[in-house]
Design a protein around this motif. Structure first.
Motif, short mmCIF file in Angstrom:
data_model
loop_
_atom_site.label_atom_id
_atom_site.label_comp_id
_atom_site.label_asym_id
_atom_site.label_seq_id
_atom_site.Cartn_x
_atom_site.Cartn_y
_atom_site.Cartn_z
N GLY A 122 -2.60 6.48 -7.38
CA GLY A 122 -1.92 5.69 -6.35
C GLY A 122 -0.43 5.65 -6.64
O GLY A 122 0.17 6.68 -6.90
N GLY A 123 0.16 4.45 -6.63
CA GLY A 123 1.59 4.34 -6.92
C GLY A 123 2.42 4.30 -5.65
O GLY A 123 1.89 4.47 -4.54
N PRO A 124 3.73 4.06 -5.81
CA PRO A 124 4.62 3.91 -4.64
C PRO A 124 4.55 5.13 -3.72
O PRO A 124 4.50 6.27 -4.18
CB PRO A 124 6.01 3.77 -5.27
N GLY A 125 4.53 4.85 -2.42
CA GLY A 125 4.51 5.94 -1.44
C GLY A 125 3.11 6.47 -1.17
O GLY A 125 2.92 7.35 -0.33
N ARG A 126 2.14 5.96 -1.89
CA ARG A 126 0.75 6.42 -1.69
C ARG A 126 -0.08 5.33 -1.03
O ARG A 126 0.29 4.17 -1.03
CB ARG A 126 0.15 6.85 -3.02
N THR A 127 -1.25 5.72 -0.51
CA THR A 127 -2.06 4.81 0.29
C THR A 127 -3.51 4.78 -0.17
O THR A 127 -4.11 5.82 -0.42
CB THR A 127 -2.02 5.24 1.78
N VAL A 141 0.28 -1.57 -8.25
CA VAL A 141 0.90 -0.27 -8.59
C VAL A 141 1.89 0.16 -7.50
O VAL A 141 2.39 1.29 -7.52
CB VAL A 141 -0.15 0.83 -8.82
N GLY A 142 2.16 -0.73 -6.54
CA GLY A 142 3.13 -0.41 -5.49
C GLY A 142 2.60 0.52 -4.42
O GLY A 142 3.37 1.11 -3.67
N LEU A 197 -6.22 7.74 -1.63
CA LEU A 197 -7.48 7.25 -2.21
C LEU A 197 -8.31 6.56 -1.13
O LEU A 197 -7.75 5.91 -0.24
CB LEU A 197 -7.21 6.21 -3.31
N VAL A 198 -9.63 6.69 -1.26
CA VAL A 198 -10.56 5.94 -0.40
C VAL A 198 -11.51 5.19 -1.32
O VAL A 198 -12.10 5.80 -2.22
CB VAL A 198 -11.39 6.89 0.51
#
Ligand code: PMP
Length: 362
Positions: free
Chosen positions: A104-109, A127-128, A158-159
């Protein structure tokens, strides 16, 4: 003394509320889906002996790779899994956190399907990463078409599919997991925290691991193994996924005492699972009796039951609490959630809830 408002908190955390199910000291606690039975004496003795042996070596850091424990989880899960496919951490919450830190992390969904486990948005936030929740059907089931359509629309990194789903207890078809894996470019995680309580235990996403290298199946010792207080969760995935998680874990994150205790408990898996069978009976009894009282329990494959037909959940929660029975108002209109207890705890819940029953009212 200062206040939270005066601190240089990360902007995206301002106004957020921490996870916080009440921990009240009442006779019948059925609010956080714990295993109602304390662990059996024979298991306690083995855990204590193992922890005692381990304490003699705690001047050294523990095995960073917790190899023996990973082997034991692989044996327990079966499905041809080896230690290289296993990861573990302090509760499956931390396992999910590792997955989000790595993928994950910033900019991710992260995409999930609400209502579902309340920690998913908090873990994403931590994790932003962005969290998107698509709705389940009115009866809380989830089908392949809904999942695929949502994946195509959001293109998530991620799902998370909770199976059975907390807080509704709803089972999930393996066809849905297969469809998600086929449609998603990212990680598909199936959260099987309550898998051992399912009516059909053979229906697990573990069976799909050989076909999908981005599929992750998480489990916990908190529920079936009655180990909530020790904090041990784990997952099975392709060994490359496990390599990714090594990049984000803290060194020696699983203490020597935790590893020893978990290994000892796993040696007693059949004893622990016998207790699970008793809880499944109480779960089915709750569903049957609530329906008889005029409530609308949802089918459950977990150790808890969500039931509708509660005209005022807040008032019902308080009335049960006045009788010493703690349940959970998960915020779904006209429902409450109750964990399956020991036979005696279940008796107490059913006696109390009968007084609120729609059928009992004039
Ligand atoms: N997943 C689900 C669906 C849960 O309900 C819970 C606990 N309530 C967890 C994960 C995390 O449990 P633990 O950290 O104790 O393994």
């Amino acid at each position: 003394m200062t206040s939270l408002d005066d601190l240089p908190l990360r902007a995206d955390l301002v106004g957020r509320v921490p996870y916080g199910a009440p921990q009240l000291d009442v006779p019948v606690r059925l609010n956080v889906n714990e295993n109602a039975f304390p662990i059996a004496d024979v298991v306690v003795d083995d855990v204590v002996a193992s922890v005692r042996d381990a304490i003699a070596g705690v001047h050294r850091y523990p095995d960073r790779e917790f190899t023996e424990l990973r082997e034991a989880f692989a044996d327990y899960l079966g499905h041809g899994l080896g230690a290289a496919s296993i990861w573990a951490a302090n509760g499956s919450n931390e396992v999910l956190q590792h997955v989000l830190q790595a993928f994950g992390g910033p900019g991710r969904t992260l995409l999930s399907f609400a209502p579902t486990y309340s920690m998913y948005p908090l873990l994403a936030q931590g994790v932003g990463a962005a969290y998107v929740a698509e709705p389940r059907a009115a009866d809380f089931t989830l089908d392949a078409a809904t999942v695929v359509e949502a994946i195509e629309r959001h293109d998530p990194d991620l799902v998370f599919l909770c199976a059975p789903n907390n807080p509704t207890g709803t089972p999930l078809g393996l066809d849905v997991v297969e469809a998600a894996c086929a449609a998603a470019r990212g990680i598909v995680l199936v959260d099987e925290a309550y898998a051992e309580f399912a009516h059909d235990r053979s229906r697990t996403a573990l069976a799909l691991l050989p076909r999908f290298e981005r599929l992750v199946v998480s489990r916990t010792m908190s529920k079936a193994f009655a180990f909530a207080g020790v904090r041990v969760g784990y997952l099975a995935a392709d060994p490359a996924v496990v390599d990714a998680l090594r990049l984000v874990r803290l060194p020696y994150h699983l203490s020597a005492l935790t590893q020893a205790a978990a290994l000892a408990a796993l040696r007693h898996a059949p004893t622990m699972l016998a207790r699970v069978d008793e809880l499944r009976e109480q779960r089915d009894r709750i569903v049957g009796e609530l329906a008889g009282l005029g409530f609308e329990p949802y089918p459950s494959d977990a150790n808890f039951v969500l039931f509708g037909g509660v005209s005022d959940p807040r008032a019902a929660f308080e009335a049960l609490l006045a009788d010493g029975v703690l349940v959970r108002d998960v915020g779904i209109p006209r429902t409450l959630r109750v964990t399956a207890g020991t036979p005696e705890e279940t008796d107490a819940f059913l006696a109390s809830v009968a007084r609120l029953a729609p059928a009992a009212r004039p």
